[in-house]
Design a protein around this motif. Structure first.
Motif, mmCIF file in Angstrom:
data_model
loop_
_atom_site.group_PDB
_atom_site.id
_atom_site.type_symbol
_atom_site.label_atom_id
_atom_site.label_comp_id
_atom_site.label_asym_id
_atom_site.label_seq_id
_atom_site.Cartn_x
_atom_site.Cartn_y
_atom_site.Cartn_z
ATOM 1 N N VAL A 84 0.839 -1.206 0.000
ATOM 2 C CA VAL A 84 0.000 0.000 0.000
ATOM 3 C C VAL A 84 0.869 1.250 0.000
ATOM 4 N N ARG A 85 1.925 1.265 0.810
ATOM 5 C CA ARG A 85 2.815 2.431 0.871
ATOM 6 C C ARG A 85 3.470 2.692 -0.482
ATOM 7 N N GLU A 86 3.840 1.631 -1.192
ATOM 8 C CA GLU A 86 4.455 1.814 -2.503
ATOM 9 C C GLU A 86 3.454 2.358 -3.513
ATOM 10 N N GLU A 87 2.198 1.926 -3.374
ATOM 11 C CA GLU A 87 1.163 2.381 -4.309
ATOM 12 C C GLU A 87 0.641 3.766 -3.960
ATOM 13 N N ARG A 88 0.758 4.130 -2.682
ATOM 14 C CA ARG A 88 0.218 5.413 -2.213
ATOM 15 C C ARG A 88 1.315 6.191 -1.482
ATOM 16 N N PRO A 89 2.147 6.951 -2.198
ATOM 17 C CA PRO A 89 3.217 7.706 -1.544
ATOM 18 C C PRO A 89 2.698 8.665 -0.470
ATOM 19 N N ASP A 90 1.445 9.102 -0.604
ATOM 20 C CA ASP A 90 0.879 10.013 0.390
ATOM 21 C C ASP A 90 0.658 9.325 1.731
ATOM 22 N N LEU A 91 0.751 7.988 1.755
ATOM 23 C CA LEU A 91 0.570 7.233 2.992
ATOM 24 C C LEU A 91 1.898 6.675 3.517
ATOM 25 N N SER A 92 3.002 7.272 3.123
ATOM 26 C CA SER A 92 4.312 6.727 3.465
ATOM 27 C C SER A 92 4.590 6.738 4.964
ATOM 28 N N ARG A 93 3.875 7.564 5.726
ATOM 29 C CA ARG A 93 4.123 7.653 7.173
ATOM 30 C C ARG A 93 3.136 6.826 7.989
ATOM 31 N N MET A 94 2.291 6.059 7.313
ATOM 32 C CA MET A 94 1.269 5.319 8.057
ATOM 33 C C MET A 94 1.873 4.123 8.787
ATOM 34 N N GLY A 95 1.203 3.705 9.831
ATOM 35 C CA GLY A 95 1.577 2.522 10.585
ATOM 36 C C GLY A 95 0.452 2.167 11.534
ATOM 37 N N THR A 96 0.611 1.072 12.249
ATOM 38 C CA THR A 96 -0.442 0.666 13.180
ATOM 39 C C THR A 96 0.128 -0.241 14.265
ATOM 40 N N THR A 97 -0.479 -0.171 15.416
ATOM 41 C CA THR A 97 -0.229 -1.173 16.449
ATOM 42 C C THR A 97 -1.049 -2.407 16.112
ATOM 43 N N LEU A 98 -0.794 -3.486 16.809
ATOM 44 C CA LEU A 98 -1.630 -4.682 16.692
ATOM 45 C C LEU A 98 -1.492 -5.521 17.953
ATOM 46 N N THR A 99 -2.608 -5.883 18.532
ATOM 47 C CA THR A 99 -2.647 -6.894 19.584
ATOM 48 C C THR A 99 -3.736 -7.883 19.192
ATOM 49 N N ALA A 100 -3.359 -9.156 19.091
ATOM 50 C CA ALA A 100 -4.286 -10.165 18.583
ATOM 51 C C ALA A 100 -4.127 -11.470 19.348
ATOM 52 N N MET A 101 -5.239 -12.223 19.447
ATOM 53 C CA MET A 101 -5.231 -13.529 20.096
ATOM 54 C C MET A 101 -5.949 -14.525 19.197
ATOM 55 N N LEU A 102 -5.331 -15.695 19.027
ATOM 56 C CA LEU A 102 -5.878 -16.745 18.170
ATOM 57 C C LEU A 102 -6.065 -18.004 19.000
ATOM 58 N N TRP A 103 -7.295 -18.525 19.017
ATOM 59 C CA TRP A 103 -7.654 -19.652 19.880
ATOM 60 C C TRP A 103 -7.713 -20.985 19.146
ATOM 61 N N SER A 104 -7.373 -22.026 19.897
ATOM 62 C CA SER A 104 -7.677 -23.403 19.525
ATOM 63 C C SER A 104 -7.966 -24.139 20.821
ATOM 64 N N GLY A 105 -9.246 -24.337 21.130
ATOM 65 C CA GLY A 105 -9.615 -24.953 22.403
ATOM 66 C C GLY A 105 -9.161 -24.101 23.559
ATOM 67 N N ASP A 106 -8.405 -24.703 24.488
ATOM 68 C CA ASP A 106 -7.944 -23.955 25.653
ATOM 69 C C ASP A 106 -6.517 -23.437 25.485
ATOM 70 N N SER A 107 -6.032 -23.394 24.252
ATOM 71 C CA SER A 107 -4.737 -22.785 23.957
ATOM 72 C C SER A 107 -4.962 -21.523 23.132
ATOM 73 N N VAL A 108 -4.133 -20.520 23.372
ATOM 74 C CA VAL A 108 -4.300 -19.258 22.662
ATOM 75 C C VAL A 108 -2.930 -18.647 22.395
ATOM 76 N N ALA A 109 -2.723 -18.191 21.170
ATOM 77 C CA ALA A 109 -1.508 -17.473 20.804
ATOM 78 C C ALA A 109 -1.777 -15.978 20.901
ATOM 79 N N LEU A 110 -0.795 -15.248 21.415
ATOM 80 C CA LEU A 110 -0.896 -13.804 21.579
ATOM 81 C C LEU A 110 0.203 -13.139 20.767
ATOM 82 N N ALA A 111 -0.186 -12.178 19.920
ATOM 83 C CA ALA A 111 0.770 -11.370 19.163
ATOM 84 C C ALA A 111 0.585 -9.913 19.560
ATOM 85 N N HIS A 112 1.715 -9.208 19.710
ATOM 86 C CA HIS A 112 1.631 -7.826 20.176
ATOM 87 C C HIS A 112 2.746 -6.992 19.600
ATOM 88 N N VAL A 113 2.384 -5.820 19.051
ATOM 89 C CA VAL A 113 3.353 -4.832 18.621
ATOM 90 C C VAL A 113 2.733 -3.452 18.806
#
Length: 261
Positions: A84-113
């Motif tokens: 997206v940044r390459e296609e939209r130079p006007d968005l070159s400064r964009m970014g985002t945080t992310l915190t996510a959890m993915l479940w399988s039964g009683d196990s869960v993976a956590l990703a965080h930035v």
């Protein structure tokens, strides 16, 4: 025991912003919050791109594959930001945080930035599962390792400066871990528009007192607005319950900027 999650989500523009750069997702196996940045439109595009990319994870995943799958999905989302940044130079400064959890039964993976947060309420105690990727936290950790104390004036000045986000550049690795979920657990993912104005004690009180996850989300957002609502506010809650006791939404919930894509 067959466990599942009962989920809720909400997002609000807050009291001082003209647009909502947050995005959130809640589904049967995946919950996520992304707080975009980069000026008008940029933050919206960044958070909605990442949430849109992660949505495909909301399906059955083997427990042994949870961390690998979530890590790969975050890398793929970051790659989409690069495109997206390459296609939209006007968005070159964009970014985002992310915190996510993915479940399988009683196990869960956590990703965080970034500095969106993940909390867990278990057995009457509230735990912060994530560490903010802000410069003040980095300075505090470095000082602690050296047996010193960080300069309070310096850490205060850098409290909102992020040193790690998803922005399409290389080496944007999230914190990744596998956790065991228990019946009765309640998980909250939120942007700093909630965790900033609403302190941990208030979060604890709402999560403990309000049994219905959607009403808890709504009350937390209301509290953030009552405290000035300086930023966009997004919250996702997941309760771990026995599968046969599932009530509430059975289709995914998408909130914030991603809901408008």
């Amino acid at each position: 025991m067959n466990v599942a999650i009962r989920y809720a989500a909400g997002s609000d523009i807050g009291c001082n912003r003209d647009n909502n750069e947050d995005s959130g997702y809640a589904g049967a196996r995946l919950i996520a919050v992304a707080d975009g940045m980069g000026g008008y439109a940029g933050g919206e595009v960044a958070s909605s791109t990442v949430i849109g990319s992660l949505r495909s994870l909301d399906t059955d995943v083997r427990k042994d594959d949870l961390v690998e799958m979530l890590g790969r999905a975050v890398a793929e989302a970051n790659e989409k930001l690069r495109i997206v940044r390459e296609e939209r130079p006007d968005l070159s400064r964009m970014g985002t945080t992310l915190t996510a959890m993915l479940w399988s039964g009683d196990s869960v993976a956590l990703a965080h930035v970034g500095d969106s947060r993940g909390y867990m309420l278990r057995d009457g105690e509230l735990y912060q599962m994530t560490q903010d990727h802000t410069m003040d936290e980095l300075l505090k950790a470095e000082a602690e390792q050296a047996g010193q104390q960080a300069d309070p004036s310096e850490t205060s000045r850098l409290s909102h400066v992020l040193y790690r986000v998803l922005d399409g550049r290389d080496d944007r690795e999230p914190d990744l871990r596998l956790r065991d979920a228990q019946l009765g657990d309640r998980y909250l993912l939120c942007s700093d528009g909630l965790s900033g104005p609403v302190d941990a004690q208030e979060i604890y009180e709402v999560l403990s007192a309000e049994a219905d996850p959607q009403r808890a989300v709504d009350r937390l957002i209301e509290l953030a607005r009552e405290h000035g609502g300086p930023d966009n506010i997004t919250a996702v809650i997941a309760d771990v319950v026995e599968a046969e006791h599932i009530t509430g939404p059975t289709t995914p919930l998408i909130v914030g900027a991603a809901a408008n894509v």
